[in-house]
Design an enzyme around this catalytic site. Structure first.
Site, mmCIF file in Angstrom:
data_model
loop_
_atom_site.group_PDB
_atom_site.id
_atom_site.type_symbol
_atom_site.label_atom_id
_atom_site.label_comp_id
_atom_site.label_asym_id
_atom_site.label_seq_id
_atom_site.Cartn_x
_atom_site.Cartn_y
_atom_site.Cartn_z
ATOM 1 N N ARG A 193 12.359 6.520 -12.312
ATOM 2 C CA ARG A 193 11.371 6.044 -13.290
ATOM 3 C C ARG A 193 12.056 5.369 -14.482
ATOM 4 O O ARG A 193 11.496 4.449 -15.075
ATOM 5 C CB ARG A 193 10.491 7.203 -13.763
ATOM 6 N N LYS B 69 -4.276 19.002 -0.052
ATOM 7 C CA LYS B 69 -5.697 19.254 -0.258
ATOM 8 C C LYS B 69 -6.560 18.021 -0.007
ATOM 9 O O LYS B 69 -6.283 16.941 -0.522
ATOM 10 C CB LYS B 69 -5.942 19.742 -1.691
ATOM 11 N N GLY C 38 4.449 10.083 -5.972
ATOM 12 C CA GLY C 38 4.406 11.507 -5.659
ATOM 13 C C GLY C 38 5.370 11.916 -4.564
ATOM 14 O O GLY C 38 6.512 11.457 -4.489
ATOM 15 N N GLY D 259 -0.819 10.199 -9.565
ATOM 16 C CA GLY D 259 -2.234 10.316 -9.916
ATOM 17 C C GLY D 259 -2.853 8.998 -10.306
ATOM 18 O O GLY D 259 -3.993 8.679 -9.937
#
Length: 379
Positions: free
Chosen positions: A35, A187, A338, A361
């Protein structure tokens, strides 16, 4: 969305640059500086244009001023990458006027940061002549350094933020066909918005990871001790009901173990019913081969979420197979940050995709069609 060209002449001006330096840090050692490196093109371009830089970033979720979350190691690493001294300002009252590159201490040390506090934003703005947001990974948050400040200064998107938004929106607006979405992770509820977005856009959706088990449960299969999110069963049923024939592909075989542990005995299951006492921890070889074939023929690929517990070597094969297929694909390949990004780096493939997003996200919310506050305010 305003870009750097909209800021005009920056010679001698101080530019407040919100960057995403929320990197893995342990005992003061940076685990992955991707990053930080991703921000270099914007920082170097601003310096080329004569700007003095005031950098702002967060690290973790500190409870007040906690030096365990200090940006000192990040400032030291950026000094090496930029080949110029990066001064770390302990607080907003100690910002040097003349230094070429200054980094504020962790903005989440400021109590108003996550509340999008206007007074804090005014303090930020008083330190600069212009504002640039290059922190795509934080653009889905309305915080003082990503949102409120942009209303107070001439503002624009950095090169990274601009590329992220254009790439991610582009694969939905005008993709080369077939468009294949690979969606994994733990999930269904975390990814339901993405799945629904791709139901109307993608030609094929490949499902993997623990989120496969609510789909299997909805179909009446046994899931054994597998991680199976109860709240995900109803959304999984809805996705299956709304999908076109053959649009959603589920695994056909599973690699299981007795526990989430690299030393657990490995059991390959030819089918998708998991016996009691076992948990599914990876997709099987037949699934991996079938998914790789679909990926190879795709014109555009979006991947978010691993196929299994890739951090455990006995259960890494499915994710590795998908990662290699994505890396070899001739179409446009976009990886949504992610764990998928971590997997690419683990397998040494991060440089072999068209676009590797820095925002987990944020990339998902953009794909879902949500408005990102840090982007909208730059419009």
């Amino acid at each position: 969305m305003r870009t750097l060209d909209d800021l005009g002449d920056l010679t001698g001006k101080r530019v407040f640059v919100r960057v995403d330096f929320n990197v893995p840090l342990k005992d003061g050692v940076i685990g992955d500086d991707a990053r930080i490196r991703a921000a270099l093109p914007t920082l170097e371009e601003l310096r080329r244009r004569g700007a003095r830089l005031l950098l702002a970033a967060h690290l973790g979720r500190p409870k007040g001023r906690d030096l365990d979350f200090s940006l000192a190691p990040i400032a030291a690493r950026l000094t090496e990458l930029l080949k110029t001294d990066v001064t770390l300002a302990a607080d907003l009252d100690q910002v040097p006027n003349d230094d070429a590159v200054v980094m504020l201490e962790n903005v989440r040390f400021e109590p108003g940061e996550t509340k999008d506090d206007e007074e804090l934003a005014k303090k930020y703005a008083s330190l600069a002549d212009a504002y640039v947001n290059d922190a795509f990974g934080a653009a889905h948050r309305a915080h003082a350094s990503t949102h409120a400040i942009a209303k107070l200064l001439p503002s624009a998107a950095g090169l990274l933020l601009q590329r992220e938004v254009e790439t991610l929106t582009g694969i939905l607006a005008d993709p080369e066909r077939p468009l294949v979405a690979i969606v994994g992770g733990a999930k269904v509820t975390d990814k339901i918005g993405v799945l629904e977005a791709f139901l109307s856009k993608a030609d094929t959706i490949l499902i993997g990871g623990a989120m496969q088990f609510p789909f299997f449960k909805a179909q009446g299969h046994q899931v054994g001790a597998s991680l199976c999110e109860a709240e995900g069963i109803a959304p999984a049923e809805r996705v299956l009901a709304e999908a076109q024939d053959g649009q959603v592909r589920l695994p056909v075989d599973i690699v299981a173990g007795e526990a989430f542990d690299a030393s657990t005995p490995v059991t390959e299951i030819d089918g998708v019913d998991v016996p009691e006492g076992l948990m599914g921890l990876d997709v099987g070889p037949k699934t991996a081969a079938a998914y790789a074939e679909v990926i190879a023929s795709a014109g555009t690929i979006f991947w978010n979420g691993p196929m299994g517990a890739f951090e455990l070597e006995p259960f890494a094969a499915g994710t590795r197979s998908v990662a290699e297929a994505v890396a070899k694909a001739s179409g446009t390949t976009v990886v949504g940050g992610g764990d998928s990004a971590a997997a690419l780096r683990q397998f040494g493939l991060e440089d072999q995709v068209t676009h590797l997003s820095t925002g987990g996200g944020a990339s998902l919310e953009l794909i879902e069609g949500k408005t990102l506050p840090g982007v909208e305010v730059l419009g």
